[in-house]
Design a protein around this motif. Structure first.
Motif, short mmCIF file in Angstrom:
data_model
loop_
_atom_site.label_atom_id
_atom_site.label_comp_id
_atom_site.label_asym_id
_atom_site.label_seq_id
_atom_site.Cartn_x
_atom_site.Cartn_y
_atom_site.Cartn_z
N HIS A 207 0.83 -1.15 0.01
CA HIS A 207 0.13 -0.02 -0.11
C HIS A 207 0.80 1.40 0.05
N ASP A 208 2.04 1.29 -0.03
CA ASP A 208 2.96 2.08 -0.01
C ASP A 208 3.82 2.65 -1.25
N ILE A 209 4.04 3.97 -1.38
CA ILE A 209 4.59 4.48 -2.60
C ILE A 209 5.90 4.06 -3.06
N SER A 224 5.57 9.98 -7.69
CA SER A 224 4.21 10.86 -7.29
C SER A 224 4.26 12.12 -8.30
N THR A 234 -3.14 11.12 -7.40
CA THR A 234 -1.78 10.70 -6.68
C THR A 234 -1.76 9.31 -6.67
N VAL A 236 -1.38 7.08 -4.15
CA VAL A 236 -2.20 6.77 -3.32
C VAL A 236 -3.56 6.54 -3.57
N ASN A 240 -5.39 3.16 -3.25
CA ASN A 240 -6.63 2.91 -2.70
C ASN A 240 -7.86 2.45 -3.76
#
Length: 291
Positions: A207-209, A224, A234, A236, A240
């Motif tokens: 779940h992390d960039i 990003s 983004t 994220v 998500n």
């Protein structure tokens, strides 16, 4: 997410042709048929290519309304949140669907993500307006696939794979001609599409960039910046979106407990998953399942 076969059965209740392998399907469509796709959009692990031949169709893509008109070709990619909201009475199109995992060994299909996302990168929307002659040629290829699907040819499966590969090459060719001025540098395009390739494979666990940036050998800050430049969203947001789509799908279609879904999607615990889901959907996982 639904496979192409599962999505088709949910929408129509019966297989479209006898002895269908669930990998590729093509049909002509109208407004009534098209509205049924709202039942599975966002939950379908299949690419959909729609060529509008008459009338118009309005969808909401990436939070924005987008109208498709005659000679527009539109690509739906797995995991995208798309809603069909309106269509003209005379709307008519040709729709080609291919399961996400179909014929991966074909070199052309390795470029499928690139073909699907080039309009998004260069035009900021998943459609390309084609010259009429190009649209006619593409329609001919799609209808040839349809005709073989309904045939009893002894080598039907092999022919369909080849025709699909030819269709993708033709689509890439007409896109190249329809987008002569590249607005996004090639390196930026490569990074964005590389991220999109990784996302369906790893979103449940990562779940992390930082993970995606590391896989692409760039910094999190640069990834990003690229994603925002190309899509106006983004990293994220994209992660998500995939998580909430899969969570919604599992809550709707599986018997897994909420705790098991939280574990499958690599949340620390059920509470953190419920908090995330409620923030994204506006109601708890339990309420969503019951609704």
């Amino acid at each position: 997410m639904y496979s192409l076969r599962e999505a088709w059965m949910k929408m129509h209740g019966a297989e479209p042709v006898a002895h269908w392998d669930g990998k590729i399907y093509c049909n002509e469509t109208d407004a009534t048929i098209t509205y049924r796709a709202n039942e599975t959009h966002g939950y379908m692990a299949a690419y959909t290519f729609t060529l509008v031949t008459q009338g118009w169709l309005t969808i909401v893509y990436n939070g924005k309304e987008l109208t498709l008109r005659a000679d527009d070709v539109y690509t739906y990619s797995p995991g995208l949140s798309v809603t069909i909201i309106d269509a003209s009475d005379d709307y008519h199109g040709i729709c080609l669907l291919a399961d996400e995992h179909v014929t991966i060994e074909l070199p052309t299909i390795h470029d499928l993500v690139y073909i699907a996302y080039t309009p998004v990168v260069q035009l900021h929307e998943p459609k390309v307006a084609l010259p009429h002659d190009d649209a006619l040629r593409l329609a001919k290829k799609m209808l040839e696939i349809r005709d073989y699907l309904h045939s009893d040819h002894i080598y039907k499966a092999e022919i369909l794979r080849m025709l699909y590969a030819v269709f993708l090459l033709d689509l890439q060719s007409v896109q190249e001609r329809a987008i002569p001025q590249r607005t996004v540098p090639q390196r930026v395009e490569e990074i964005f599409i590389g991220f999109i390739r990784l996302l369906p494979l790893h979103f449940a666990e990562h779940h992390d960039i930082a993970f995606y940036a590391s896989e692409l050998n760039i910094s999190s800050v640069y990834l990003s910046r690229v994603v925002r430049q190309v899509a106006g969203r983004t990293v994220v947001d994209y992660i998500n979106q995939f998580i909430i789509m899969e969570a919604s799908f599992l809550l709707t279609t599986s018997q897994l407990s909420i705790a098991q879904i939280a574990d499958r999607l690599h949340f620390a615990d059920q509470a953190s998953f419920s908090k995330f889901f409620s923030r994204m959907k506006g109601l708890s996982p339990k309420a969503y399942r019951n609704h």
